[in-house]
Design a protein around this motif. Structure first.
Motif, PDB file in Angstrom:
ATOM      1  N   SER A  28      -2.137   1.437 -11.883  1.00  0.00           N
ATOM      2  CA  SER A  28      -3.598   1.527 -11.793  1.00  0.00           C
ATOM      3  C   SER A  28      -4.162   0.948 -10.497  1.00  0.00           C
ATOM      4  O   SER A  28      -5.333   1.139 -10.204  1.00  0.00           O
ATOM      5  CB  SER A  28      -4.236   0.820 -12.994  1.00  0.00           C
ATOM      6  N   SER A  29      -3.330   0.243  -9.724  1.00  0.00           N
ATOM      7  CA  SER A  29      -3.815  -0.319  -8.457  1.00  0.00           C
ATOM      8  C   SER A  29      -2.685  -0.438  -7.447  1.00  0.00           C
ATOM      9  O   SER A  29      -1.526  -0.594  -7.831  1.00  0.00           O
ATOM     10  CB  SER A  29      -4.446  -1.704  -8.688  1.00  0.00           C
ATOM     11  N   VAL A  30      -3.037  -0.344  -6.184  1.00  0.00           N
ATOM     12  CA  VAL A  30      -2.072  -0.571  -5.099  1.00  0.00           C
ATOM     13  C   VAL A  30      -2.282  -1.995  -4.619  1.00  0.00           C
ATOM     14  O   VAL A  30      -3.386  -2.370  -4.220  1.00  0.00           O
ATOM     15  CB  VAL A  30      -2.272   0.417  -3.928  1.00  0.00           C
ATOM     16  N   LEU A  31      -1.232  -2.801  -4.672  1.00  0.00           N
ATOM     17  CA  LEU A  31      -1.330  -4.185  -4.209  1.00  0.00           C
ATOM     18  C   LEU A  31      -0.941  -4.300  -2.733  1.00  0.00           C
ATOM     19  O   LEU A  31      -1.620  -4.971  -1.971  1.00  0.00           O
ATOM     20  CB  LEU A  31      -0.466  -5.094  -5.078  1.00  0.00           C
ATOM     21  N   THR A  32       0.166  -3.679  -2.367  1.00  0.00           N
ATOM     22  CA  THR A  32       0.595  -3.660  -0.960  1.00  0.00           C
ATOM     23  C   THR A  32       1.372  -2.377  -0.699  1.00  0.00           C
ATOM     24  O   THR A  32       1.845  -1.723  -1.625  1.00  0.00           O
ATOM     25  CB  THR A  32       1.514  -4.856  -0.603  1.00  0.00           C
ATOM     26  N   ARG A  33       1.497  -2.047   0.568  1.00  0.00           N
ATOM     27  CA  ARG A  33       2.371  -0.961   1.000  1.00  0.00           C
ATOM     28  C   ARG A  33       2.776  -1.286   2.425  1.00  0.00           C
ATOM     29  O   ARG A  33       2.014  -1.893   3.176  1.00  0.00           O
ATOM     30  CB  ARG A  33       1.721   0.418   0.901  1.00  0.00           C
ATOM     31  N   SER A  34       3.976  -0.882   2.773  1.00  0.00           N
ATOM     32  CA  SER A  34       4.463  -1.159   4.120  1.00  0.00           C
ATOM     33  C   SER A  34       3.729  -0.294   5.131  1.00  0.00           C
ATOM     34  O   SER A  34       3.460  -0.733   6.246  1.00  0.00           O
ATOM     35  CB  SER A  34       5.966  -0.916   4.198  1.00  0.00           C
ATOM     36  N   SER A  35       3.421   0.932   4.736  1.00  0.00           N
ATOM     37  CA  SER A  35       2.665   1.851   5.578  1.00  0.00           C
ATOM     38  C   SER A  35       2.236   3.034   4.721  1.00  0.00           C
ATOM     39  O   SER A  35       2.645   3.151   3.571  1.00  0.00           O
ATOM     40  CB  SER A  35       3.499   2.334   6.775  1.00  0.00           C
ATOM     41  N   GLU A  36       1.416   3.881   5.286  1.00  0.00           N
ATOM     42  CA  GLU A  36       1.028   5.116   4.603  1.00  0.00           C
ATOM     43  C   GLU A  36       0.695   6.147   5.665  1.00  0.00           C
ATOM     44  O   GLU A  36       0.192   5.807   6.737  1.00  0.00           O
ATOM     45  CB  GLU A  36      -0.131   4.901   3.636  1.00  0.00           C
ATOM     46  N   TYR A  37       0.982   7.397   5.364  1.00  0.00           N
ATOM     47  CA  TYR A  37       0.760   8.457   6.335  1.00  0.00           C
ATOM     48  C   TYR A  37      -0.726   8.694   6.575  1.00  0.00           C
ATOM     49  O   TYR A  37      -1.139   8.994   7.680  1.00  0.00           O
ATOM     50  CB  TYR A  37       1.445   9.746   5.868  1.00  0.00           C
ATOM     51  N   GLY A  38      -1.542   8.559   5.520  1.00  0.00           N
ATOM     52  CA  GLY A  38      -2.991   8.727   5.643  1.00  0.00           C
ATOM     53  C   GLY A  38      -3.705   7.835   4.652  1.00  0.00           C
ATOM     54  O   GLY A  38      -3.085   7.209   3.803  1.00  0.00           O
ATOM     55  N   TRP A  63       2.254   9.702  -2.160  1.00  0.00           N
ATOM     56  CA  TRP A  63       2.329   8.703  -1.097  1.00  0.00           C
ATOM     57  C   TRP A  63       3.532   8.983  -0.206  1.00  0.00           C
ATOM     58  O   TRP A  63       4.624   9.282  -0.689  1.00  0.00           O
ATOM     59  CB  TRP A  63       2.453   7.303  -1.678  1.00  0.00           C
ATOM     60  N   ALA A  64       3.313   8.883   1.089  1.00  0.00           N
ATOM     61  CA  ALA A  64       4.391   8.969   2.075  1.00  0.00           C
ATOM     62  C   ALA A  64       4.198   7.852   3.092  1.00  0.00           C
ATOM     63  O   ALA A  64       3.068   7.477   3.421  1.00  0.00           O
ATOM     64  CB  ALA A  64       4.371  10.328   2.781  1.00  0.00           C
ATOM     65  N   ALA A  65       5.308   7.315   3.581  1.00  0.00           N
ATOM     66  CA  ALA A  65       5.249   6.297   4.626  1.00  0.00           C
ATOM     67  C   ALA A  65       4.708   6.923   5.914  1.00  0.00           C
ATOM     68  O   ALA A  65       4.684   8.143   6.068  1.00  0.00           O
ATOM     69  CB  ALA A  65       6.644   5.722   4.864  1.00  0.00           C
ATOM     70  N   ALA A  66       4.283   6.096   6.833  1.00  0.00           N
ATOM     71  CA  ALA A  66       3.672   6.573   8.077  1.00  0.00           C
ATOM     72  C   ALA A  66       4.637   7.366   8.948  1.00  0.00           C
ATOM     73  O   ALA A  66       4.222   8.261   9.678  1.00  0.00           O
ATOM     74  CB  ALA A  66       3.104   5.394   8.866  1.00  0.00           C
ATOM     75  N   THR A  67       5.918   7.044   8.871  1.00  0.00           N
ATOM     76  CA  THR A  67       6.903   7.760   9.686  1.00  0.00           C
ATOM     77  C   THR A  67       7.971   8.376   8.789  1.00  0.00           C
ATOM     78  O   THR A  67       8.263   7.863   7.710  1.00  0.00           O
ATOM     79  CB  THR A  67       7.576   6.821  10.703  1.00  0.00           C
ATOM     80  N   SER A  74       8.082   0.280   1.469  1.00  0.00           N
ATOM     81  CA  SER A  74       7.850  -0.130   0.079  1.00  0.00           C
ATOM     82  C   SER A  74       6.395   0.061  -0.319  1.00  0.00           C
ATOM     83  O   SER A  74       5.507   0.136   0.532  1.00  0.00           O
ATOM     84  CB  SER A  74       8.252  -1.594  -0.120  1.00  0.00           C
ATOM     85  N   ILE A  75       6.209   0.132  -1.625  1.00  0.00           N
ATOM     86  CA  ILE A  75       4.875   0.178  -2.207  1.00  0.00           C
ATOM     87  C   ILE A  75       4.901  -0.720  -3.445  1.00  0.00           C
ATOM     88  O   ILE A  75       5.864  -0.691  -4.211  1.00  0.00           O
ATOM     89  CB  ILE A  75       4.436   1.618  -2.546  1.00  0.00           C
TER      90      ILE A  75
END
Length: 170
Positions: A28-38, A63-67, A74-75
């Motif tokens: 139900s919520s995003v706490l952290t992510r290493s990166s995101e594409y958008g 969800w996709a990482a930035a690269t 991680s997410i």
């Protein structure tokens, strides 16, 4: 022994063997992510709620990482009701086979590795990868999913949804 006392004794004995009800809830919520594409499409928030990416491939509803390749990504997603966890479902929709580790986050924000190993899901299909582990002795409020972005050099590894499975009781 009276009938009512016998019935009460049988009821008590049978409840001792009753299995707790398996509960399932989507992140139900995003706490952290290493990166995101958008921020919107391919953003971390796309991993929340029930699956909504029904076709395999590069979809902005996951969800996709930035690269595409590089260091581990991680997410960490939270759940509305903490529970004693025994499994995590990760809906993979592109580049399948990329989950390397899963951590449970307890009520004090302690991080516990609950699963590590090869993710043997195959590409070309949306897949519900399920990592099972012994039920935690602590309440889990979030999970961190670690992925290997180099798993498939030609694809972004994408997650559509994350589900926590467990019980209210230890």
């Amino acid at each position: 022994m009276k009938r009512s006392a016998l019935f009460a004794a049988l009821l008590l004995a049978s409840s001792a063997f009753a299995q707790p009800t398996l509960l399932k809830q989507w992140a139900s919520s995003v706490l952290t992510r290493s990166s995101e594409y958008g921020k919107d499409t391919w953003g971390a928030k796309q991993a929340l709620g029930e699956p909504n990416t029904m076709t395999y491939g590069d979809n902005g509803t996951a969800w996709a990482a930035a690269t595409k390749n590089g260091v581990a990504q991680s997410i960490t997603v939270g759940f509305a009701k903490p529970m004693y966890a025994s499994a995590v479902l990760v809906r993979e929709t592109s580049g399948n086979g990329f989950v390397t580790r899963i951590f449970a986050v307890d009520m004090g924000n302690g991080l516990h590795q609950v699963w590590a190993g090869p993710d043997k899901t195959q590409p070309n299909y949306t897949v519900n990868f399920i990592a099972t582990f012994p039920k935690t002795a602590y309440l889990v409020k979030a999970v961190k999913v670690v992925i290997n972005p180099d798993h498939d050099q030609n694809a972004y590894e994408e997650i559509d949804a994350v589900q926590l499975q467990g019980t209210k009781e230890p």
